[in-house]
Design a protein around this motif. Structure first.
Motif, mmCIF file in Angstrom:
data_model
loop_
_atom_site.group_PDB
_atom_site.id
_atom_site.type_symbol
_atom_site.label_atom_id
_atom_site.label_comp_id
_atom_site.label_asym_id
_atom_site.label_seq_id
_atom_site.Cartn_x
_atom_site.Cartn_y
_atom_site.Cartn_z
ATOM 1 N N ALA A 160 2.326 2.032 15.240
ATOM 2 C CA ALA A 160 3.286 2.023 16.345
ATOM 3 C C ALA A 160 2.716 1.326 17.572
ATOM 4 O O ALA A 160 3.402 0.506 18.202
ATOM 5 N N ILE A 161 1.481 1.621 17.917
ATOM 6 C CA ILE A 161 0.934 1.043 19.147
ATOM 7 C C ILE A 161 0.453 -0.390 18.952
ATOM 8 O O ILE A 161 0.412 -1.165 19.905
ATOM 9 N N GLU A 162 0.108 -0.767 17.702
ATOM 10 C CA GLU A 162 -0.377 -2.141 17.485
ATOM 11 C C GLU A 162 0.762 -3.124 17.238
ATOM 12 O O GLU A 162 0.670 -4.277 17.683
ATOM 13 N N MET A 163 1.820 -2.715 16.512
ATOM 14 C CA MET A 163 2.863 -3.693 16.202
ATOM 15 C C MET A 163 4.283 -3.149 16.334
ATOM 16 O O MET A 163 5.243 -3.821 15.976
ATOM 17 N N GLY A 164 4.427 -1.934 16.866
ATOM 18 C CA GLY A 164 5.745 -1.453 17.238
ATOM 19 C C GLY A 164 6.564 -0.788 16.154
ATOM 20 O O GLY A 164 7.762 -0.568 16.327
ATOM 21 N N LYS A 165 5.964 -0.426 15.041
ATOM 22 C CA LYS A 165 6.724 0.223 13.970
ATOM 23 C C LYS A 165 7.082 1.651 14.382
ATOM 24 O O LYS A 165 6.230 2.393 14.875
ATOM 25 N N PRO A 166 8.330 2.076 14.176
ATOM 26 C CA PRO A 166 8.677 3.478 14.454
ATOM 27 C C PRO A 166 7.810 4.433 13.637
ATOM 28 O O PRO A 166 7.408 4.115 12.509
ATOM 29 N N LEU A 167 7.552 5.609 14.200
ATOM 30 C CA LEU A 167 6.646 6.545 13.533
ATOM 31 C C LEU A 167 7.146 6.929 12.143
ATOM 32 O O LEU A 167 6.345 7.036 11.200
ATOM 33 N N ALA A 168 8.436 7.141 11.988
ATOM 34 C CA ALA A 168 8.966 7.506 10.670
ATOM 35 C C ALA A 168 8.713 6.385 9.667
ATOM 36 O O ALA A 168 8.349 6.635 8.512
ATOM 37 N N GLY A 169 8.880 5.137 10.108
ATOM 38 C CA GLY A 169 8.594 4.007 9.229
ATOM 39 C C GLY A 169 7.129 3.909 8.886
ATOM 40 O O GLY A 169 6.764 3.558 7.760
ATOM 41 N N GLY A 170 6.264 4.218 9.846
ATOM 42 C CA GLY A 170 4.823 4.188 9.573
ATOM 43 C C GLY A 170 4.415 5.238 8.568
ATOM 44 O O GLY A 170 3.609 4.974 7.672
ATOM 45 N N ARG A 171 4.969 6.438 8.721
ATOM 46 C CA ARG A 171 4.638 7.491 7.757
ATOM 47 C C ARG A 171 5.120 7.123 6.356
ATOM 48 O O ARG A 171 4.413 7.347 5.357
ATOM 49 N N SER A 172 6.296 6.537 6.265
ATOM 50 C CA SER A 172 6.812 6.103 4.961
ATOM 51 C C SER A 172 5.934 5.006 4.364
ATOM 52 O O SER A 172 5.693 4.978 3.151
ATOM 53 N N GLU A 173 5.458 4.112 5.214
ATOM 54 C CA GLU A 173 4.597 3.030 4.727
ATOM 55 C C GLU A 173 3.292 3.586 4.169
ATOM 56 O O GLU A 173 2.811 3.141 3.115
ATOM 57 N N VAL A 174 2.710 4.566 4.843
ATOM 58 C CA VAL A 174 1.481 5.174 4.350
ATOM 59 C C VAL A 174 1.726 5.874 3.011
ATOM 60 O O VAL A 174 0.925 5.765 2.073
ATOM 61 N N GLU A 175 2.844 6.566 2.894
ATOM 62 C CA GLU A 175 3.177 7.221 1.622
ATOM 63 C C GLU A 175 3.327 6.194 0.494
ATOM 64 O O GLU A 175 2.892 6.427 -0.639
ATOM 65 N N LYS A 176 3.936 5.070 0.798
ATOM 66 C CA LYS A 176 4.102 4.020 -0.212
ATOM 67 C C LYS A 176 2.746 3.472 -0.649
ATOM 68 O O LYS A 176 2.532 3.186 -1.837
ATOM 69 N N CYS A 177 1.818 3.341 0.298
ATOM 70 C CA CYS A 177 0.470 2.873 -0.032
ATOM 71 C C CYS A 177 -0.249 3.880 -0.926
ATOM 72 O O CYS A 177 -0.949 3.494 -1.874
ATOM 73 N N ALA A 178 -0.103 5.175 -0.624
ATOM 74 C CA ALA A 178 -0.695 6.204 -1.476
ATOM 75 C C ALA A 178 -0.086 6.145 -2.870
ATOM 76 O O ALA A 178 -0.797 6.261 -3.885
ATOM 77 N N TRP A 179 1.223 5.951 -2.928
ATOM 78 C CA TRP A 179 1.901 5.851 -4.232
ATOM 79 C C TRP A 179 1.359 4.684 -5.052
ATOM 80 O O TRP A 179 1.104 4.826 -6.260
ATOM 81 N N VAL A 180 1.160 3.498 -4.422
ATOM 82 C CA VAL A 180 0.729 2.341 -5.208
ATOM 83 C C VAL A 180 -0.695 2.531 -5.717
ATOM 84 O O VAL A 180 -1.046 2.072 -6.813
ATOM 85 N N CYS A 181 -1.532 3.257 -4.953
ATOM 86 C CA CYS A 181 -2.872 3.573 -5.450
ATOM 87 C C CYS A 181 -2.779 4.426 -6.715
ATOM 88 O O CYS A 181 -3.477 4.172 -7.712
ATOM 89 N N GLU A 182 -1.928 5.429 -6.684
ATOM 90 C CA GLU A 182 -1.776 6.312 -7.844
ATOM 91 C C GLU A 182 -1.104 5.585 -9.006
ATOM 92 O O GLU A 182 -1.454 5.816 -10.175
ATOM 93 N N TYR A 183 -0.166 4.697 -8.699
ATOM 94 C CA TYR A 183 0.525 3.947 -9.754
ATOM 95 C C TYR A 183 -0.463 3.137 -10.585
ATOM 96 O O TYR A 183 -0.451 3.198 -11.821
ATOM 97 N N TYR A 184 -1.325 2.382 -9.914
ATOM 98 C CA TYR A 184 -2.276 1.557 -10.660
ATOM 99 C C TYR A 184 -3.423 2.382 -11.230
ATOM 100 O O TYR A 184 -3.987 2.018 -12.275
ATOM 101 N N ALA A 185 -3.761 3.484 -10.578
ATOM 102 C CA ALA A 185 -4.761 4.377 -11.169
ATOM 103 C C ALA A 185 -4.288 4.885 -12.527
ATOM 104 O O ALA A 185 -5.069 5.004 -13.472
ATOM 105 N N ASP A 186 -2.996 5.167 -12.644
ATOM 106 C CA ASP A 186 -2.438 5.693 -13.887
ATOM 107 C C ASP A 186 -2.194 4.621 -14.941
ATOM 108 O O ASP A 186 -2.224 4.922 -16.135
#
Length: 228
Positions: free
Chosen positions: A70-96
């Motif tokens: 949010a402070i570096e590039m202006g993303k809304p907090l809800a969007g940032g939290r969703s982006e982090v969740e998506k990153c966690a998901w892709v780590c687990e996707y390829y781990a599996d």
């Protein structure tokens, strides 16, 4: 040279980062290659453990990373939290799934047995944009690391804080020291990184002009030695 990050909502200076001197970058790339040489021999099971640990590390600091975006590039907090969740998901996707994706494939030939075998390349340079400062990195890093490669990130200069946070995620996940690093460099150093003999591939998300420039540099003869 100092590279300054500014909050786009307020115009406030967040932090200044000292650009890495050109003479330091080759040492960092050599260290990444040495880390890759051991990582490439690690089992898929152990790599998967580290990627699942990265997913946990992301979720542990989800609110902190959303605030950073949010402070570096202006993303809304809800969007940032969703982006982090998506990153966690892709780590687990390829781990599996990486072991199955990269399993030997039978091939027809006149030999007694033929198959296609997939080998890691080495250190991969990622040149990434600011608009999805975590996701654009993890969509490359998760499959690349699970395939046995290393990574170096040249992020957009307005999200260098995100770049360092991502490096820290992988460090906390237990990846070998130096296997994934963020390069705090300006665009004028990128060509030298592409031409470094230990950099084996480049991935870029950016403009057509940037893509053409990187493709031209990456496809030029370099005399690179083998990855072993």
């Amino acid at each position: 040279m100092a590279i300054t990050t500014v909050n786009p909502a307020t115009g406030e200076t967040i932090r200044s980062y000292q650009e890495m001197p050109p003479e330091e970058v080759p040492d960092l790339l050599d260290a990444g290659h040495q880390a890759f040489l051991s990582w490439r021999r690690v089992s898929f099971e152990e790599r998967a453990e580290r990627l699942r640990a990265a997913a946990r590390a992301l979720r542990d600091k989800k609110d902190e990373y959303a605030t950073l975006m949010a402070i570096e590039m202006g993303k809304p907090l809800a969007g940032g939290r969703s982006e982090v969740e998506k990153c966690a998901w892709v780590c687990e996707y390829y781990a599996d799934r990486a072991a199955g994706f990269l399993a030997d494939e039978p091939a027809e030939s006149d030999a007694a047995k033929s198959y296609v075998h997939f080998e890691p390349l080495g250190v991969v340079l990622a040149i990434m944009p600011w608009n999805f400062p975590f996701w654009q990195v993890f969509r490359f890093a998760a499959p690349a690391l699970m395939a046995g490669n290393g990574g170096v990130l040249k992020h957009a200069p307005n999200v260098f804080g995100c770049a360092l946070a991502i490096e820290d995620v992988f460090r906390r996940a237990g990846l070998p020291e130096g296997l994934f690093r963020s390069l705090l460099i300006d665009v004028d150093q990128v060509q030298a990184v592409i031409e470094h003999p230990k950099v084996r591939a480049v991935t870029l998300t950016g403009s057509t002009r940037a893509g053409r420039a990187v493709a031209s540099q990456a496809s030029a003869p370099t005399g690179r030695d083998s990855a072993s």
